[in-house]
Enzyme design. Sequence first.
Site, PDB file in Angstrom:
ATOM      1  N   HIS A  27       0.915  -1.267   0.066  1.00 17.39           N
ATOM      2  CA  HIS A  27       0.152  -0.308  -0.045  1.00 17.39           C
ATOM      3  C   HIS A  27       0.854   1.131  -0.075  1.00 17.39           C
ATOM      4  O   HIS A  27       2.007   1.218   0.559  1.00 17.39           O
ATOM      5  CB  HIS A  27      -0.946   0.011   1.272  1.00 17.39           C
ATOM      6  CG  HIS A  27      -2.118  -0.841   1.206  1.00 17.39           C
ATOM      7  ND1 HIS A  27      -2.612  -1.637   1.989  1.00 17.39           N
ATOM      8  CD2 HIS A  27      -2.790  -1.147  -0.232  1.00 17.39           C
ATOM      9  CE1 HIS A  27      -3.566  -2.635   1.902  1.00 17.39           C
ATOM     10  NE2 HIS A  27      -3.450  -2.342   0.344  1.00 17.39           N
ATOM     11  N   LYS A  31       5.375   1.714   0.867  1.00 13.51           N
ATOM     12  CA  LYS A  31       6.164   1.312  -0.181  1.00 13.51           C
ATOM     13  C   LYS A  31       7.585   1.810  -0.084  1.00 13.51           C
ATOM     14  O   LYS A  31       8.300   1.242  -0.305  1.00 13.51           O
ATOM     15  CB  LYS A  31       5.673   2.239  -1.217  1.00 13.51           C
ATOM     16  CG  LYS A  31       4.529   1.702  -2.061  1.00 13.51           C
ATOM     17  CD  LYS A  31       4.173   2.465  -3.314  1.00 13.51           C
ATOM     18  CE  LYS A  31       2.662   2.070  -3.983  1.00 13.51           C
ATOM     19  NZ  LYS A  31       2.292   1.022  -4.002  1.00 13.51           N
ATOM     20  N   THR A  56       3.986  -0.507  -7.544  1.00 12.45           N
ATOM     21  CA  THR A  56       5.032  -0.987  -6.498  1.00 12.45           C
ATOM     22  C   THR A  56       5.970  -1.486  -7.314  1.00 12.45           C
ATOM     23  O   THR A  56       7.226  -1.389  -7.304  1.00 12.45           O
ATOM     24  CB  THR A  56       4.557  -1.827  -5.657  1.00 12.45           C
ATOM     25  OG1 THR A  56       3.484  -1.416  -4.764  1.00 12.45           O
ATOM     26  CG2 THR A  56       5.420  -2.919  -4.876  1.00 12.45           C
ATOM     27  N   SER A  73      -2.763  -2.015 -11.016  1.00  8.66           N
ATOM     28  CA  SER A  73      -2.735  -1.149  -9.636  1.00  8.66           C
ATOM     29  C   SER A  73      -3.931  -1.927  -8.619  1.00  8.66           C
ATOM     30  O   SER A  73      -4.586  -2.543  -9.505  1.00  8.66           O
ATOM     31  CB  SER A  73      -2.982   0.100  -9.630  1.00  8.66           C
ATOM     32  OG  SER A  73      -4.276   0.389  -9.867  1.00  8.66           O
ATOM     33  N   GLY A  74      -3.565  -2.271  -7.389  1.00 10.80           N
ATOM     34  CA  GLY A  74      -4.409  -2.918  -6.684  1.00 10.80           C
ATOM     35  C   GLY A  74      -6.088  -2.481  -7.022  1.00 10.80           C
ATOM     36  O   GLY A  74      -6.669  -3.343  -7.221  1.00 10.80           O
ATOM     37  N   ASP A  79      -4.529  -6.947  -7.525  1.00 11.74           N
ATOM     38  CA  ASP A  79      -4.416  -7.767  -6.495  1.00 11.74           C
ATOM     39  C   ASP A  79      -5.260  -9.186  -7.137  1.00 11.74           C
ATOM     40  O   ASP A  79      -4.547 -10.437  -6.698  1.00 11.74           O
ATOM     41  CB  ASP A  79      -5.107  -7.215  -5.149  1.00 11.74           C
ATOM     42  CG  ASP A  79      -4.421  -6.347  -4.939  1.00 11.74           C
ATOM     43  OD1 ASP A  79      -3.321  -5.914  -4.966  1.00 11.74           O
ATOM     44  OD2 ASP A  79      -5.363  -5.444  -4.133  1.00 11.74           O
ATOM     45  N   HIS A 106     -10.575  -1.341  -2.297  1.00 11.97           N
ATOM     46  CA  HIS A 106     -10.493  -2.610  -2.919  1.00 11.97           C
ATOM     47  C   HIS A 106     -10.387  -3.704  -1.829  1.00 11.97           C
ATOM     48  O   HIS A 106      -9.754  -4.663  -2.269  1.00 11.97           O
ATOM     49  CB  HIS A 106      -9.456  -2.657  -4.102  1.00 11.97           C
ATOM     50  CG  HIS A 106      -8.155  -2.308  -3.364  1.00 11.97           C
ATOM     51  ND1 HIS A 106      -7.756  -1.065  -3.151  1.00 11.97           N
ATOM     52  CD2 HIS A 106      -7.262  -3.057  -3.708  1.00 11.97           C
ATOM     53  CE1 HIS A 106      -6.713  -1.229  -2.534  1.00 11.97           C
ATOM     54  NE2 HIS A 106      -6.226  -2.482  -2.859  1.00 11.97           N
TER      55      HIS A 106
END
Length: 154
Positions: A27, A31, A56, A73-74, A79, A106
């Site tokens: 997150h 990072k 990331t 991205s998440g 994910d 999310h």
Amino acid sequence: MDQSIGIPNNEPHGRQRQKAVLALVAHDEKKDDLLALARRYRSALARLHLLATAHTGSLLAEELDLPVERFRSGPEGGDIQIGARIVQGDVDAVVFLRDPLTAHPHEPDIQALLKVCDVHGVPVATNLAAAEILLRSLSQAIWWGRDAAAAAHA
């Protein structure tokens, strides 16, 4: 790397991958912690196939000068994409530095990723202390594998 480094290889039908696969996710608030950890374990990470979510992965690739396979991205489904790779047996371990004190829209995707790790027996570290242990273990396994390979060729 031609040999297993001592973590389960989830490949179906007994196929062996060239490198163990590590997924790295963090997150925003975590990072910097992940980058510091990755710098300390760069030599081990260089011997792995790295997966990461978009931002990331970009930070890691730039910081470590290593190839990183990147997903969305998440919040955009990254994910879930990593979770799908786990279900396929393509991921050996996950470092997911989560920020438990910040709400994430999310969150169901995050929980699904963690559930998939549990269901498929993939080790997952969700905080810095656990990530340190996981990466130390991977690093030792890499060196043991290198020593075993050298002994086999002596």
